[in-house]
Write a protein that holds these residues in place. Structure first.
Motif: not given
Length: 150
Positions: A112-123, A125-127, A131-136
């Motif tokens: 029933g969770i409607v959204a996932l959030h996470l933090e990532v270092e702006k530098s 790029d690999r992470a 994350y972007h490829g997964l839909g974040f």
């Protein structure tokens, strides 16, 4: 790499703490050991706060995901924040982290969770690419990324 998630329970404390310590050393997280143990115990013992999932390759734990729960008006429901994601160095680059995140999204959506959030270092790029490829998607002016599960 084929992985599966197993919800960590209080009897997994030593395994979880070993992985959390390794992550905190790598990320230079300054947290007193007593506080680390208290925080991990709180997540293991209280479903209201969130969950810790062990990431397994076969029967061997190779990492963990810590997820904490909240509620969002913007996303119109209960959301979750990926507080920590760690994969042991020997298992990195093999798709374990990606697969664990896919499994986590399925598990959270089913709960029933409607959204996932996470933090990532702006530098990092690999992470960010993973994350972007997964839909974040990036949130303007923040290092926070979110993924709608609807």
């Amino acid at each position: 790499m084929a992985v599966h998630l197993g919800r960590a329970e209080p009897h997994h404390l030593s395994t979880v703490l070993e992985l959390v310590r390794a992550f905190h050393v790598e990320e230079a997280v300054a947290l007193a050991e007593e506080r680390r143990i208290e925080a991990v115990n709180a997540l293991l013992a209280n479903d209201h706060y969130g969950h810790i999932f062990l990431i397994y390759a076969g029967e061997v734990p190779i990492g963990y995901l810590a997820v904490c729960f909240g509620f969002s008006i913007e996303f119109a429901g209960r959301d979750a924040f990926i507080d920590e994601l760690y994969v042991i160095p020997e298992a990195r680059g093999l798709g374990a982290g990606r697969e664990a995140l896919v499994r986590l999204a399925e598990t959270m959506r089913d709960s029933g969770i409607v959204a996932l959030h996470l933090e990532v270092e702006k530098s990092n790029d690999r992470a960010r690419g993973l994350y972007h490829g997964l839909g974040f998607t990036p949130r303007d002016h923040y290092g926070l990324m979110s993924m709608s599960l609807l």
